[in-house]
Design a protein around this motif. Structure first.
Motif, short mmCIF file in Angstrom:
data_model
loop_
_atom_site.label_atom_id
_atom_site.label_comp_id
_atom_site.label_asym_id
_atom_site.label_seq_id
_atom_site.Cartn_x
_atom_site.Cartn_y
_atom_site.Cartn_z
N GLY A 1 0.82 -1.20 0.00
CA GLY A 1 0.00 0.00 0.00
C GLY A 1 0.86 1.26 0.00
N HIS A 2 1.91 1.24 0.80
CA HIS A 2 2.80 2.40 0.93
C HIS A 2 3.52 2.68 -0.39
CE1 HIS A 2 5.59 5.14 2.91
NE2 HIS A 2 6.60 4.44 2.44
N VAL A 3 4.05 1.64 -1.02
CA VAL A 3 4.80 1.84 -2.27
C VAL A 3 3.85 2.17 -3.43
CG1 VAL A 3 6.37 0.75 -3.94
CG2 VAL A 3 6.68 0.36 -1.49
N ALA A 4 2.68 1.52 -3.42
CA ALA A 4 1.72 1.76 -4.51
C ALA A 4 1.27 3.21 -4.51
CB ALA A 4 0.52 0.82 -4.38
N THR A 5 1.28 3.86 -3.35
CA THR A 5 0.88 5.27 -3.31
C THR A 5 2.08 6.21 -3.39
OG1 THR A 5 0.82 5.10 -0.90
CG2 THR A 5 -1.27 4.87 -2.05
N GLY A 6 3.23 5.67 -3.82
CA GLY A 6 4.37 6.54 -4.13
C GLY A 6 5.38 6.71 -3.01
N GLY A 7 5.27 5.94 -1.93
CA GLY A 7 6.21 6.07 -0.82
C GLY A 7 7.48 5.25 -1.03
N ASP A 8 8.58 5.71 -0.40
CA ASP A 8 9.82 4.94 -0.42
C ASP A 8 9.82 3.96 0.75
OD1 ASP A 8 10.80 6.35 -2.56
OD2 ASP A 8 11.89 7.81 -1.34
N ALA A 9 10.46 2.79 0.56
CA ALA A 9 10.46 1.80 1.63
C ALA A 9 11.77 1.04 1.68
CB ALA A 9 9.31 0.80 1.43
N LEU A 10 12.16 0.68 2.90
CA LEU A 10 13.27 -0.26 3.10
C LEU A 10 12.69 -1.45 3.83
CD1 LEU A 10 16.23 -1.14 3.12
CD2 LEU A 10 16.60 0.29 5.12
N VAL A 11 12.80 -2.62 3.21
CA VAL A 11 12.12 -3.81 3.73
C VAL A 11 13.13 -4.86 4.16
CG1 VAL A 11 10.59 -5.72 3.13
CG2 VAL A 11 10.09 -3.42 2.30
N PRO B 1 13.86 11.75 -9.29
CA PRO B 1 13.40 12.00 -7.91
C PRO B 1 11.93 11.67 -7.68
CG PRO B 1 13.85 14.06 -9.09
CD PRO B 1 14.33 12.95 -9.96
N GLU B 2 11.15 11.66 -8.73
CA GLU B 2 9.71 11.44 -8.50
C GLU B 2 9.34 9.96 -8.48
OE1 GLU B 2 10.43 11.13 -12.72
OE2 GLU B 2 11.20 12.42 -11.15
N VAL B 3 10.31 9.07 -8.81
CA VAL B 3 10.00 7.64 -8.85
C VAL B 3 10.22 7.01 -7.47
CG1 VAL B 3 10.61 5.42 -9.91
CG2 VAL B 3 10.71 7.53 -11.28
N PRO B 4 9.20 6.36 -6.90
CA PRO B 4 9.38 5.75 -5.57
C PRO B 4 10.36 4.57 -5.63
CG PRO B 4 7.23 5.15 -6.49
CD PRO B 4 7.82 6.20 -7.40
N ARG B 5 11.03 4.36 -4.50
CA ARG B 5 12.01 3.28 -4.46
C ARG B 5 11.71 2.35 -3.28
NH1 ARG B 5 16.90 6.26 -3.19
NH2 ARG B 5 15.29 7.46 -2.12
N ILE B 6 11.89 1.07 -3.53
CA ILE B 6 11.77 0.10 -2.45
C ILE B 6 13.01 -0.80 -2.47
CG2 ILE B 6 10.24 -1.27 -3.97
CD1 ILE B 6 9.14 -2.66 -1.47
N ALA B 7 13.73 -0.84 -1.35
CA ALA B 7 14.92 -1.68 -1.24
C ALA B 7 14.59 -2.85 -0.33
CB ALA B 7 16.09 -0.87 -0.67
N LEU B 8 15.06 -4.04 -0.71
CA LEU B 8 14.69 -5.23 0.06
C LEU B 8 15.91 -6.09 0.35
CD1 LEU B 8 12.73 -5.05 -2.77
CD2 LEU B 8 11.21 -6.14 -1.14
N THR B 9 15.93 -6.68 1.53
CA THR B 9 17.00 -7.62 1.87
C THR B 9 16.54 -8.57 2.96
OG1 THR B 9 19.25 -7.88 2.70
CG2 THR B 9 18.03 -6.01 3.53
N ALA B 10 17.19 -9.72 2.97
CA ALA B 10 16.88 -10.71 4.00
C ALA B 10 17.95 -10.70 5.08
CB ALA B 10 16.79 -12.11 3.39
N THR B 11 18.91 -9.80 4.95
CA THR B 11 19.95 -9.81 5.95
C THR B 11 20.29 -8.40 6.35
OG1 THR B 11 22.22 -10.34 6.42
CG2 THR B 11 21.69 -9.93 4.14
N ALA B 12 20.26 -8.12 7.63
CA ALA B 12 20.69 -6.80 8.06
C ALA B 12 20.64 -6.68 9.56
CB ALA B 12 19.83 -5.71 7.42
N THR B 13 21.77 -6.42 10.13
CA THR B 13 21.80 -5.99 11.53
C THR B 13 21.44 -4.51 11.50
OG1 THR B 13 24.07 -5.32 11.26
CG2 THR B 13 23.69 -7.54 12.07
N GLY B 14 21.25 -3.92 12.68
CA GLY B 14 20.95 -2.50 12.73
C GLY B 14 21.99 -1.70 11.97
N GLU B 15 23.24 -2.13 12.11
CA GLU B 15 24.34 -1.42 11.49
C GLU B 15 24.28 -1.48 9.96
OE1 GLU B 15 29.10 -1.48 12.54
OE2 GLU B 15 27.72 -2.95 13.37
N THR B 16 24.08 -2.69 9.43
CA THR B 16 23.98 -2.85 7.97
C THR B 16 22.79 -2.07 7.45
OG1 THR B 16 24.74 -5.10 8.34
CG2 THR B 16 24.10 -4.53 6.12
#
Ligand code: ADP
Ligand code: ZN
Length: 525
Positions: A29-39, A167-182
């Protein structure tokens, strides 16, 4: 009843699933309405739909940046089978194939375009994207942007420019691995600090984590397969190409259908082995860590490590390939003294500055702490990712709690032996085997040759079994009380050992349980 949003409608109509899982609905829902996300979502969590559905719901083409070039054809085929108009661009294509995809993109006939990061280095790609209507950028395997991580791809660094150029294109980045630091590093490098962060639980309750002392690894592995996973698919990770080949041959010799996979094999053999693993039942893939990213095989029943992974993130990622279907699965690691010596040497001789080596050392130490813990492995693993959990009742330490014992005096004996050897023999230093022989008072050829039977420490450790001495030395190495000489792989006493040597610090050590915990039958937790 949930309201039928365009997203839910697409989920049902195109993908044939009834409901969203976990955070999917919110992310989509967030990305479909143009929001950026880190998943951040564990393997098998359902990340793909998080960008596939917004690509379908929004006008234009969703561009997916992915390092998994070998899988692009499969991904596109799978989407085409669902009626999604998808294509890919990577450097393995013939020019005319590329032109066809580019034409479709410009004609607005693509819902999704998979793009290899190396294509972004080519200026035409930028111009091509300028002319197309892009609905979103999805950056898959986003941890590849982390220079400290285990999968760094230099081409990922350019992805920071996506936002500046479009700048107007929303971005979503995804990963299965990440500590707080990464995670912070990913957000910073990809300009996603202001994006919404979605962090799913990293627990994989159907995976039973087990870490055993390495004894005769090939035999241990055969036992595991024969008694717990006969005829089932699995992945065996080894550090070197040589040990991959050797282990695969051993398994084949024992009647187990095993295939090798490492970067030294030609591309065709690799592709063939990978496709057999995916399509046939019960294949055991013996591989270096070159194998596995993006592999979607639901019924991998076990992941075995015959060598110590370099970091907890790598370990989590690799073991995560087991049990994507949610059925009980085993993550089994054999780990020994030589692993610690080898890894410390590799770090010392690795390229990079001191900060880099320090970072690698920290990664290794966290992995060693997981190996030597007397607490629940799952609790320790999740804590590493900043999440809390109750003891799981389904890992080796929960099933067979290891005792801890006061190892102060034995540790002092080991440390003194190392010091004696160092001082009294003009800097001649020796490995673990010799130290244990001296402690146990064994009159070997080498002991006599170097007159080690004349040392005051000779025979002061007959009360402790050989394998337990190895365990003491291993744990001293893990705690950096013993250091490893890079050239000869021999030991010296490190600063951290001071308090123990002076009896100012009590040293509690892990005692290996007599036999390893087993999953008996299926479904037992
Ligand atoms: P990830 O990329 O996070 O490892 P995938 O996107 O490959 O995971 O999804 C894992 C599996 O779960 C796939 O087989 C996918 O089709 C399935 N899946 C994902 N979302 C759902 C859902 N909402 N309902 C049912 N199955 C789903
Ligand atoms: Zn546990």
């Amino acid at each position: 009843m949930t309201a039928l949003t365009p997203e839910l409608d697409t989920l049902r109509r195109v993908f044939g699933y009834d409901e969203f899982r976990g955070d999917q609905a919110e992310i989509i829902g967030h990305v479909a309405t143009g929001g950026d996300a880190l998943v951040l979502m564990p393997t098998g969590g359902g990340k793909s739909l998080c960008y596939q559905i917004p690509s379908l719901v929004r006008a234009g083409t969703g561009v997916v940046i992915s390092p998994l070039i070998a899988l692009m054809q499969d991904q596109v085929d799978a989407l085409s089978a669902l009626g999604v108009r998808a294509g890919f661009l990577n450097s393995t294509q013939m020019p005319h194939e590329r032109q066809q995809v580019e034409k479709a993109l410009l004609a607005g006939e693509l819902d999704m375009l998979y793009l290899a990061p190396e294509r972004l280095r080519v200026p035409e790609t930028g111009r091509l994207l300028d002319q197309a209507k892009i609905s979103l950028f999805a950056i898959d395997e986003a941890h590849c942007v982390s220079q400290w991580g285990h999968d760094f791809r230099p081409d990922y660094l350019q992805l920071s420019h996506l936002h500046e150029r479009w700048p107007e294109v929303p971005r979503i980045a995804l990963t299965a691995t990440a500590t707080g630091e990464t995670r912070r590093e990913i957000a910073q490098r990809l300009n996603l600090e202001d994006a919404r962060h979605f962090v799913a639980s990293f627990d994989r309750p159907n995976i039973q984590y087990r870490i055993a002392p390495k004894d005769k690894p090939a035999k241990q592995l055969l036992d595991l397969i024969r008694t717990e996973h006969p005829g089932e698919a699995g992945i065996v990770y080894c550090l070197s190409r040589n040990s991959v080949e050797r282990t695969a041959a051993t398994l084949v010799g024992a009647g187990i259908p095993a295939l090798p996979y490492h970067a030294g094999l030609d591309a065709r053999t690799r592709a063939q082995n990978q496709s057999r693993f995916l399509r046939e039942d019960g294949i055991v893939m013996v591989a270096t860590i070159a194998f596995g990213m993006g592999i979607d095989k639901p019924d991998v029943r076990f992941v075995a490590h015959l060598d110590l992974p370099k970091s907890v993130e790598g370990y989590y990622q690799e073991t995560g390939r087991a049990g994507r279907d949610g059925q009980p699965s085993t993550a089994w690691l054999a780990y020994g003294l030589a692993d610690v010596v080898q890894q410390r040497q590799m770090i010392e001789t690795s390229e990079g500055d001191r900060a880099h080596k320090h970072r690698l050392g920290q990664n290794l130490n966290a992995m060693l702490a997981l190996c030597e813990t007397v607490d629940c492995r799952r609790v320790q693993l999740l804590r590493y990712f900043g999440q809390s959990a109750e003891p799981c009742g389904n890992c080796d330490t929960c099933l067979t709690p290891p005792e801890s014992w006061d190892g102060t005096v034995p540790a002092q004996k080991v440390l003194s032996t190392v010091i004696r050897l160092d001082r009294e023999r003009n800097g001649q230093r020796f490995g673990a085997g010799q130290i244990v022989d001296i402690l146990r008072g064994k009159e070997t050829e080498k002991v006599r040759q170097f007159r080690h039977d004349e040392l005051s420490v000779f025979g002061i450790g007959t009360d402790i079994a050989e394998s337990d001495w190895h365990s003491v030395i291993r744990q001293l190495l893990a705690r950096e009380m013993l250091a490893v000489d890079t050239r000869y792989g021999v030991f010296s006493v490190a600063e951290a050992a001071g308090p123990v040597l002076r009896s100012e610090q009590q040293l509690m050590l892990r005692k290996e349980p007599p036999r390893q915990a087993r999953r008996s039958g299926s479904g037992e937790r």
